[in-house]
Design a protein around this motif. Structure first.
Motif, PDB file in Angstrom:
ATOM      1  N   SER A 159      -3.037   1.892   6.877  1.00 45.11           N
ATOM      2  CA  SER A 159      -2.214   2.531   5.847  1.00 45.11           C
ATOM      3  C   SER A 159      -2.990   3.618   5.122  1.00 45.11           C
ATOM      4  O   SER A 159      -2.436   4.668   4.764  1.00 45.11           O
ATOM      5  CB  SER A 159      -1.695   1.484   4.855  1.00 45.11           C
ATOM      6  N   ARG A 160      -4.300   3.416   4.930  1.00 47.79           N
ATOM      7  CA  ARG A 160      -5.119   4.456   4.296  1.00 47.79           C
ATOM      8  C   ARG A 160      -5.178   5.702   5.168  1.00 47.79           C
ATOM      9  O   ARG A 160      -5.071   6.835   4.664  1.00 47.79           O
ATOM     10  CB  ARG A 160      -6.525   3.907   4.040  1.00 47.79           C
ATOM     11  N   ARG A 209       2.753   1.985  -3.338  1.00 45.61           N
ATOM     12  CA  ARG A 209       1.965   2.552  -4.438  1.00 45.61           C
ATOM     13  C   ARG A 209       1.820   4.064  -4.340  1.00 45.61           C
ATOM     14  O   ARG A 209       1.520   4.723  -5.345  1.00 45.61           O
ATOM     15  CB  ARG A 209       0.573   1.913  -4.447  1.00 45.61           C
ATOM     16  N   SER A 210       1.997   4.616  -3.129  1.00 45.94           N
ATOM     17  CA  SER A 210       1.721   6.043  -2.932  1.00 45.94           C
ATOM     18  C   SER A 210       2.915   6.847  -2.443  1.00 45.94           C
ATOM     19  O   SER A 210       2.928   8.072  -2.580  1.00 45.94           O
ATOM     20  CB  SER A 210       0.572   6.202  -1.912  1.00 45.94           C
ATOM     21  N   VAL A 211       3.881   6.190  -1.829  1.00 42.29           N
ATOM     22  CA  VAL A 211       5.030   6.881  -1.238  1.00 42.29           C
ATOM     23  C   VAL A 211       6.300   6.290  -1.826  1.00 42.29           C
ATOM     24  O   VAL A 211       6.427   5.063  -1.933  1.00 42.29           O
ATOM     25  CB  VAL A 211       5.046   6.710   0.304  1.00 42.29           C
ATOM     26  N   ARG A 212       7.243   7.147  -2.193  1.00 37.17           N
ATOM     27  CA  ARG A 212       8.505   6.639  -2.725  1.00 37.17           C
ATOM     28  C   ARG A 212       9.285   5.911  -1.621  1.00 37.17           C
ATOM     29  O   ARG A 212       9.471   6.443  -0.533  1.00 37.17           O
ATOM     30  CB  ARG A 212       9.347   7.796  -3.264  1.00 37.17           C
ATOM     31  N   ARG A 271       0.829  -1.217   0.000  1.00 40.02           N
ATOM     32  CA  ARG A 271       0.000   0.000   0.000  1.00 40.02           C
ATOM     33  C   ARG A 271       0.856   1.256   0.000  1.00 40.02           C
ATOM     34  O   ARG A 271       0.619   2.185  -0.776  1.00 40.02           O
ATOM     35  CB  ARG A 271      -0.911  -0.001   1.228  1.00 40.02           C
ATOM     36  N   TYR A 272       1.864   1.291   0.876  1.00 34.14           N
ATOM     37  CA  TYR A 272       2.749   2.451   0.921  1.00 34.14           C
ATOM     38  C   TYR A 272       3.519   2.587  -0.391  1.00 34.14           C
ATOM     39  O   TYR A 272       3.717   3.693  -0.899  1.00 34.14           O
ATOM     40  CB  TYR A 272       3.735   2.325   2.087  1.00 34.14           C
ATOM     41  N   HIS A 319       7.473   8.604   5.092  1.00 36.53           N
ATOM     42  CA  HIS A 319       8.442   7.819   4.333  1.00 36.53           C
ATOM     43  C   HIS A 319       9.130   6.776   5.229  1.00 36.53           C
ATOM     44  O   HIS A 319       9.428   5.662   4.789  1.00 36.53           O
ATOM     45  CB  HIS A 319       9.494   8.735   3.698  1.00 36.53           C
ATOM     46  N   LEU A 369      -1.705   7.496   4.962  1.00 30.58           N
ATOM     47  CA  LEU A 369      -1.497   8.176   3.683  1.00 30.58           C
ATOM     48  C   LEU A 369      -2.391   9.400   3.556  1.00 30.58           C
ATOM     49  O   LEU A 369      -1.995  10.412   2.959  1.00 30.58           O
ATOM     50  CB  LEU A 369      -1.763   7.200   2.533  1.00 30.58           C
ATOM     51  N   ARG A 370      -3.581   9.338   4.124  1.00 28.78           N
ATOM     52  CA  ARG A 370      -4.503  10.463   4.023  1.00 28.78           C
ATOM     53  C   ARG A 370      -4.078  11.620   4.916  1.00 28.78           C
ATOM     54  O   ARG A 370      -4.158  12.782   4.521  1.00 28.78           O
ATOM     55  CB  ARG A 370      -5.916  10.017   4.408  1.00 28.78           C
ATOM     56  N   ALA A 386       6.893   3.787   5.567  1.00 31.17           N
ATOM     57  CA  ALA A 386       6.911   2.941   4.370  1.00 31.17           C
ATOM     58  C   ALA A 386       8.121   2.010   4.384  1.00 31.17           C
ATOM     59  O   ALA A 386       7.992   0.797   4.163  1.00 31.17           O
ATOM     60  CB  ALA A 386       6.923   3.819   3.115  1.00 31.17           C
TER      61      ALA A 386
END
Length: 252
Positions: free
Chosen positions: A219-220, A64-67, A61-62, A173, A223-224, A176
């Motif tokens: 994780s959602r 896909r959204s965080v480098r 999940r991370y 980060h 990220l939010r 992640a």
């Protein structure tokens, strides 16, 4: 009833772990409470089935959204995997009591430092590169991997603060990268314990499904709401870990 109770505990553990680490604070005591007569190695092995599923899901999940900065994360993963397996083997050779008694004091130091440094982890500014970055990642992965194999509580919190303080990541980060490394430590211990027959697979798979569901929610949320939210949850989790580990070490 025990399976339902442990599914709820695994969901909460997955949620907490996905945000700030420390899911074992919920999951491991729940297992020992539900089945006090079960061999500890079997309960810890079953815990790893759920944990590796949850951390793998959170890592995806991370990712896909965080480098994810692989220059530091990849060496830490390799060292953590190898040394977690070594730690799990050493668990049968050395007493864990000294670690149990020292852990609350280490966590207090970590908490005081995090609270005092109000800007810690709020900005993402990687501070190492090249050989220094790889060496630091190998040392951190080895030390924390071995700790996770031989003992375990607070592994995610220790990884988080290393990525924030040593590598200069913000909390999002760092979270992640922490999930990727923690997945490796969980997998190593799981493989070793499975080879020794210390897995209750029916229970472990039920808890794994619940842990993944909690991981999705956690994780959602992270990220939010970003690094500030992760930092706050991290402080709460470490505070709870201090109380729990101090009780286990000195009051129980």
């Amino acid at each position: 009833m025990e399976f339902a109770f442990l599914a709820v505990a695994a969901f909460l553990a997955g949620l907490i772990d996905a945000v700030a680490g420390g899911g074992g604070l919920v999951q491991i005591p729940a297992l020992f409470s539900a089945f006090p007569g079960m061999p500890p190695a079997t309960l810890l092995g079953t815990n790893k089935v759920a944990s590796v599923a949850g951390t793998a899901n959170a890592a995806i999940r991370y990712g896909r959204s965080v480098r994810i900065y692989w220059a530091a994360t990849a060496p830490a993963v390799v060292a953590a995997f190898l040394f977690s397996m070594a730690g799990a083997w050493a668990l049968t050779m050395i007493p864990a009591e000294p670690l149990r008694k020292a852990l609350p004091f280490v966590l207090v130091t970590l908490l005081v430092y995090t609270v005092a440094k109000k800007d810690l982890g709020t900005e993402h500014a990687p501070s190492l590169s090249g050989t220094r970055e790889r060496v630091a990642a190998l040392l951190a992965g080895a030390a924390i991997g071995f700790y996770d194999g031989v003992f375990g509580p607070g592994t995610g919190s220790f990884l988080m603060i290393v990525f924030v303080r040593v590598f200069g990541y913000d909390f999002l980060h760092a979270s992640a990268s922490t999930k990727v490394v923690n997945m490796a430590t969980n997998l190593a211990a799981l493989l070793l314990l499975a080879s020794k027959g210390h897995i209750w697979w029916q229970l472990g798979l039920v808890m794994a499904v619940a842990n993944v569901a909690g991981s999705q929610v956690g994780s959602r949320l992270a990220l939010r709401h970003g690094s500030g939210f992760v930092r706050k949850v991290f402080i709460v989790v470490v505070s709870a870990l201090i109380l729990k580990t101090a009780w286990d070490a000195f009051a129980r």
